[in-house]
Design a protein around this motif. Structure first.
Motif, PDB file in Angstrom:
ATOM      1  N   ASP A   1      33.257   6.157 -15.407  1.00 45.03           N
ATOM      2  CA  ASP A   1      32.998   5.844 -16.823  1.00 45.03           C
ATOM      3  C   ASP A   1      33.602   6.913 -17.729  1.00 45.03           C
ATOM      4  OD1 ASP A   1      31.505   3.656 -16.000  1.00 45.03           O
ATOM      5  OD2 ASP A   1      29.560   4.608 -16.347  1.00 45.03           O
TER       6      ASP A   1
ATOM      7  N   ALA B   1      37.490   6.876 -17.791  1.00 45.51           N
ATOM      8  CA  ALA B   1      37.978   5.710 -18.538  1.00 45.51           C
ATOM      9  C   ALA B   1      37.767   5.893 -20.039  1.00 45.51           C
ATOM     10  CB  ALA B   1      37.272   4.451 -18.052  1.00 45.51           C
TER      11      ALA B   1
ATOM     12  N   GLY C   1      39.749   0.036 -18.281  1.00 40.31           N
ATOM     13  CA  GLY C   1      38.624  -0.138 -17.371  1.00 40.31           C
ATOM     14  C   GLY C   1      38.550   0.968 -16.335  1.00 40.31           C
TER      15      GLY C   1
ATOM     16  N   ASP D   1      38.306   0.691 -13.352  1.00 43.83           N
ATOM     17  CA  ASP D   1      39.049   0.316 -12.147  1.00 43.83           C
ATOM     18  C   ASP D   1      40.546   0.563 -12.287  1.00 43.83           C
ATOM     19  OD1 ASP D   1      39.236  -1.641 -14.137  1.00 43.83           O
ATOM     20  OD2 ASP D   1      39.525  -3.261 -12.698  1.00 43.83           O
TER      21      ASP D   1
END
Length: 387
Positions: free
Chosen positions: A292, A295, A316, A318
């Motif tokens: 988190d 990002a 994101g 990811d």
């Protein structure tokens, strides 16, 4: 079916306690009766010695794989107490090695559990054909011997002692483990990992099993997680795109502390390792918080530099992993683990605390290193656009 065969009552329930239970179902206590289980036997004995160092009562731990198939674990702490333990009915040393769930660790965030579930050296004793203990305490040397979980000699004063410490040696029972052998590489990997995660810890591992000569390694890592990242990247040819960004922070909101180190290389796979109270984890709130935070920092920087259009979505969590190497370690007063092997951290406050700390530190680094920041953030944003 006869009435006798079909009857089920309390008389048919077999109750096993102590060493009998361990020997009946060893896999429940050490995971397996192969190489992995033997490694956990070593860790269960080394657990107490490691925690002596972390508590400041010892300086180092020495582990030796002996030529006769035994293992010796020694520390230079004050020595396990030899007086009668409260409620144990015998000396503290004997209680530690012959009774389940007896321990001397400091507890809380400083406590390290090396073994399967912290079952302790009692399980190792129960699965060993022989175990010996030597305690050097207050100028006196004490010795005692055990076999398959049972005391076979009384605790005996064996003369004057030079220095202090505890040495425990054990020989696994071939009836349980067959021809399985200890893995030097597996033990070295876990001990190296522990010294990366605990700056004051020093562990030596010696293998004397081979006639051609012994081999020995010593692990100590004052650089902590920063050194861990460098080790993980040690065999990677891809050049580093960033410095190693590393920090430590105490956060009372999660009743604990964090240590984080990470960097990006050229194209390559992601290597993110996470730990809670020095226990390897497969994920959890600390790992999610790290992603988190990265990002969020990348998104903020990309928007400030107009690498993302106003209509583009945020980056994101990811999308950040290409070429990323990271170590995320938290030490908590009250860790909460989930999963079938207790490998997932569940403390909810940890996610926000780690996320904010990572966002703050990475955000500052990106602003201070605009050229390297452009290379990393640009690659992440372009990857997001391609997808």
């Amino acid at each position: 079916m006869s009435e006798e065969a079909s009857r089920y009552d309390a008389s048919r329930i077999q109750v096993l306690e102590g060493w009998e239970a361990v020997r009946k179902r060893p896999g429940m206590y050490i995971g397996s009766t192969g190489e992995r289980g033997l490694g956990r036997m070593v860790f269960e004995v080394a657990d107490r010695a490691v925690n002596e160092v972390l508590a400041g009562r010892a300086r180092s731990v020495d582990v030796t794989l002996m030529s006769d198939g035994g293992v010796c674990v020694a520390d230079d702490g004050p020595g396990v107490p030899v007086d009668v333990a409260a409620g144990a009915g015998g000396p503290g040393l004997e209680a530690l090695l012959t009774r389940p769930q007896v321990g001397t660790g400091p507890g809380g965030r400083s406590d390290v559990t090396l073994g399967f579930c912290g079952v302790g050296p009692f399980v190792v004793n129960a699965l060993s054909r022989r175990m010996t203990a030597e305690v050097r305490r207050e100028g006196v040397r004490w010795v005692q011997e055990y076999a398959r979980g049972v005391t076979v000699t009384p605790l005996t004063e064996a003369g004057r002692a030079t220095g202090s410490g505890t040495t425990i040696a054990f020989w696994p029972d071939a009836d349980v483990f067959g021809a399985a052998e200890f893995s030097f590489g597996g033990l070295a990997e876990r001990f190296r990992e522990l010294t990366f995660l605990n700056h004051t810890l020093e562990i030596s591992l010696t293998d004397r099993r081979h006639p051609a000569g012994s081999r020995a390694v010593q692990f100590r890592s004052p650089g902590g997680a920063r050194d861990f990242v460098a080790f993980l990247d040690g065999h990677t040819a891809a050049p580093a795109l960033t410095d190693t960004i590393a920090f430590e922070r105490e956060d009372p909101r999660m009743a604990g502390a964090m240590e984080v180190a990470f960097r990006w290389r050229g194209p390559g796979e992601e290597r993110v390792r996470s730990f809670a109270n020095s226990r390897p984890t497969v994920g959890g709130t600390h790992a999610r918080g790290f992603r988190d935070g990265v990002a969020a920092a990348v998104t903020a920087y990309a928007r400030e530099r107009r690498l993302l259009a106003a209509t583009d979505p945020d980056v994101g969590a990811d999308r950040i992993g290409e070429g990323l190497t990271a170590v995320v370690s938290v030490k908590l007063d009250r860790p909460e683990f989930g999963g079938s092997t207790r490998g997932v951290l569940g403390n909810s406050a940890v996610r926000a605390c780690v996320g904010q700390a990572v966002q703050d530190h990475l955000g500052r680094w990106l602003k201070q290193h605009p050229e390297r920041a452009a290379a990393v953030v640009g690659r992440i944003v372009q990857g997001a656009h391609r997808d």
